[in-house]
Design a protein around this motif. Structure first.
Motif, PDB file in Angstrom:
ATOM      1  N   VAL A  88       0.832  -1.196   0.000  1.00 48.12           N
ATOM      2  CA  VAL A  88       0.000   0.000   0.000  1.00 48.12           C
ATOM      3  C   VAL A  88       0.871   1.253   0.000  1.00 48.12           C
ATOM      4  N   MET A  89       0.558   2.168  -0.880  1.00 48.66           N
ATOM      5  CA  MET A  89       1.298   3.416  -0.968  1.00 48.66           C
ATOM      6  C   MET A  89       0.826   4.401   0.113  1.00 48.66           C
ATOM      7  N   PRO A  90       1.529   5.532   0.296  1.00 54.58           N
ATOM      8  CA  PRO A  90       1.175   6.448   1.381  1.00 54.58           C
ATOM      9  C   PRO A  90      -0.255   6.974   1.342  1.00 54.58           C
ATOM     10  N   ASN A  91      -0.926   6.882   0.183  1.00 55.78           N
ATOM     11  CA  ASN A  91      -2.327   7.305   0.125  1.00 55.78           C
ATOM     12  C   ASN A  91      -3.282   6.215   0.602  1.00 55.78           C
ATOM     13  N   ASP A  92      -2.732   5.125   1.155  1.00 55.33           N
ATOM     14  CA  ASP A  92      -3.503   3.999   1.680  1.00 55.33           C
ATOM     15  C   ASP A  92      -4.221   3.209   0.590  1.00 55.33           C
ATOM     16  N   VAL A  93      -3.777   3.339  -0.659  1.00 52.87           N
ATOM     17  CA  VAL A  93      -4.332   2.549  -1.760  1.00 52.87           C
ATOM     18  C   VAL A  93      -3.338   1.452  -2.127  1.00 52.87           C
ATOM     19  N   ASP A  94      -3.825   0.223  -2.154  1.00 48.86           N
ATOM     20  CA  ASP A  94      -2.984  -0.901  -2.534  1.00 48.86           C
ATOM     21  C   ASP A  94      -2.550  -0.744  -3.989  1.00 48.86           C
ATOM     22  N   LEU A  95      -1.318  -1.136  -4.270  1.00 54.01           N
ATOM     23  CA  LEU A  95      -0.836  -1.081  -5.650  1.00 54.01           C
ATOM     24  C   LEU A  95      -1.744  -1.855  -6.597  1.00 54.01           C
ATOM     25  N   TYR A  96      -2.401  -2.867  -6.069  1.00 53.08           N
ATOM     26  CA  TYR A  96      -3.307  -3.669  -6.886  1.00 53.08           C
ATOM     27  C   TYR A  96      -4.504  -2.850  -7.358  1.00 53.08           C
ATOM     28  N   ASP A  97      -4.852  -1.794  -6.636  1.00 53.24           N
ATOM     29  CA  ASP A  97      -6.108  -1.076  -6.879  1.00 53.24           C
ATOM     30  C   ASP A  97      -5.943   0.271  -7.557  1.00 53.24           C
ATOM     31  N   HIS A  98      -4.727   0.640  -7.951  1.00 49.29           N
ATOM     32  CA  HIS A  98      -4.557   1.930  -8.624  1.00 49.29           C
ATOM     33  C   HIS A  98      -5.136   1.888 -10.040  1.00 49.29           C
ATOM     34  N   ASP A  99      -5.584   3.024 -10.515  1.00 46.93           N
ATOM     35  CA  ASP A  99      -6.112   3.160 -11.877  1.00 46.93           C
ATOM     36  C   ASP A  99      -4.946   3.516 -12.798  1.00 46.93           C
ATOM     37  N   TYR A 100      -4.247   2.497 -13.288  1.00 43.75           N
ATOM     38  CA  TYR A 100      -3.006   2.724 -14.021  1.00 43.75           C
ATOM     39  C   TYR A 100      -3.219   3.381 -15.384  1.00 43.75           C
ATOM     40  N   ASP A 101      -4.437   3.361 -15.886  1.00 45.06           N
ATOM     41  CA  ASP A 101      -4.715   4.056 -17.150  1.00 45.06           C
ATOM     42  C   ASP A 101      -4.680   5.566 -16.979  1.00 45.06           C
ATOM     43  N   HIS A 102      -4.786   6.030 -15.744  1.00 43.31           N
ATOM     44  CA  HIS A 102      -4.951   7.468 -15.538  1.00 43.31           C
ATOM     45  C   HIS A 102      -3.980   8.047 -14.506  1.00 43.31           C
ATOM     46  N   ILE A 103      -2.882   7.355 -14.243  1.00 41.04           N
ATOM     47  CA  ILE A 103      -1.885   7.907 -13.326  1.00 41.04           C
ATOM     48  C   ILE A 103      -0.509   7.872 -13.983  1.00 41.04           C
ATOM     49  N   ASP A 104       0.418   8.574 -13.380  1.00 39.80           N
ATOM     50  CA  ASP A 104       1.808   8.611 -13.851  1.00 39.80           C
ATOM     51  C   ASP A 104       2.531   7.393 -13.270  1.00 39.80           C
ATOM     52  N   CYS A 105       2.701   6.363 -14.076  1.00 35.18           N
ATOM     53  CA  CYS A 105       3.298   5.120 -13.598  1.00 35.18           C
ATOM     54  C   CYS A 105       4.766   5.311 -13.223  1.00 35.18           C
ATOM     55  N   ASP A 106       5.453   6.192 -13.941  1.00 34.04           N
ATOM     56  CA  ASP A 106       6.853   6.465 -13.612  1.00 34.04           C
ATOM     57  C   ASP A 106       6.958   7.071 -12.211  1.00 34.04           C
ATOM     58  N   ALA A 107       6.127   8.041 -11.922  1.00 35.02           N
ATOM     59  CA  ALA A 107       6.148   8.675 -10.604  1.00 35.02           C
ATOM     60  C   ALA A 107       5.781   7.674  -9.517  1.00 35.02           C
ATOM     61  N   LEU A 108       4.823   6.808  -9.804  1.00 32.34           N
ATOM     62  CA  LEU A 108       4.412   5.813  -8.809  1.00 32.34           C
ATOM     63  C   LEU A 108       5.553   4.859  -8.484  1.00 32.34           C
TER      64      LEU A 108
END
Length: 259
Positions: free
Chosen positions: A109-129
């Motif tokens: 889980v990242m600092p925003n308390d969202v599991d990596l499994y649950d991120h919306d990868y179509d709409h986020i900066d994957c490099d930054a993540l």
């Protein structure tokens, strides 16, 4: 054969019918596993409600099962401690209140308390993540409280979407920071077989990372199926062993009473 990363009915995400400790021991014996650690999830979050397994019940079940399987499979008291740096007080509480053979440190889980499994990868900066992921991994290593650094390749398993194929190739400087902290703190780097069940169809971490860990002086490795179902008992252990041998490792670390 050893398997130091497995999940029973006490983990929130076990698959199919929940696995009793005795069922896991029997499945491990059939798979040729000699040493089995039960490492159910204990995930800590910054603000969201944390996810706790019933440690007392797990350890009671292990204690009851040990005589039954004596000489067939060694059952170790483990736990997968997720993001211990997020809530140090709760992490210390469980480590102080119970005796473990092995503690796995993992980052789901990242600092925003969202599991990596649950991120919306179509709409986020994957490099930054990914950059944030490696930085958070180093923070977890610096916090400590565990013996095994789990599944470094977790993002690779869950980030693939559309034409985007995740890779750590462009982040080796960040990976090296994680490996250096792993070595300096004396953690065992885990070879984890869960990737066999996903798009990668291989165990992790990527082999070039295992070679780099060895080149940097890494000596301790751990091996785990990360099984969440009885059908996966001992899954991928042979593949993990082969990868370790190919990278020049000749031994695997087993923890008992956290030694």
């Amino acid at each position: 054969m050893i398997d130091l990363h497995t999940h029973s009915k006490y983990s929130f995400d076990t698959e199919a019918e929940p696995a009793e400790i005795t069922d896991m021991a029997q499945a491990a014996i059939r798979a040729g596993v000699d040493v089995l650690a039960v490492t159910d999830h204990y995930d800590l979050f910054r603000e969201a409600p944390s996810i706790f397994c019933d440690v007392a019940a797990i350890q009671a079940d292990i204690a009851a099962a040990r005589p039954q399987f004596d000489g067939q499979v060694e059952l170790l008291r483990g736990i997968e401690l997720g993001q211990p740096q997020r809530n140090p007080a709760l992490a210390e509480e469980v480590l102080s209140n119970f005796s473990f053979d092995v503690v796995i440190g993992s980052l789901h889980v990242m600092p925003n308390d969202v599991d990596l499994y649950d991120h919306d990868y179509d709409h986020i900066d994957c490099d930054a993540l990914l950059r944030d992921y490696f930085a958070e991994m180093v923070r977890m290593e610096q916090h400590g409280g565990f013996d095994i650094l789990a599944h470094l390749d977790y993002p690779l398993r869950v980030m693939k979407h559309g034409d985007y194929v995740p890779s750590f190739d462009q982040y080796m400087d960040r990976v090296q920071q994680v490996l250096r902290a792993c070595i300096d703190h004396g953690y065992a780097l885990e070879l984890n077989a869960a990737g066999l069940g996903g798009w990668m169809k291989k165990v992790g971490p990527p082999q070039d990372i295992l070679y780099e860990y060895r080149r940097m002086g890494g000596e301790r490795i751990s091996i785990g199926s990360d099984s969440h179902a009885l059908d996966n008992a001992g899954r991928g252990i042979d593949d993990c062993v082969q990868n370790a041998r190919d990278a020049g490792f000749t031994s695997v670390t087993v923890f008992r009473n956290r030694v």
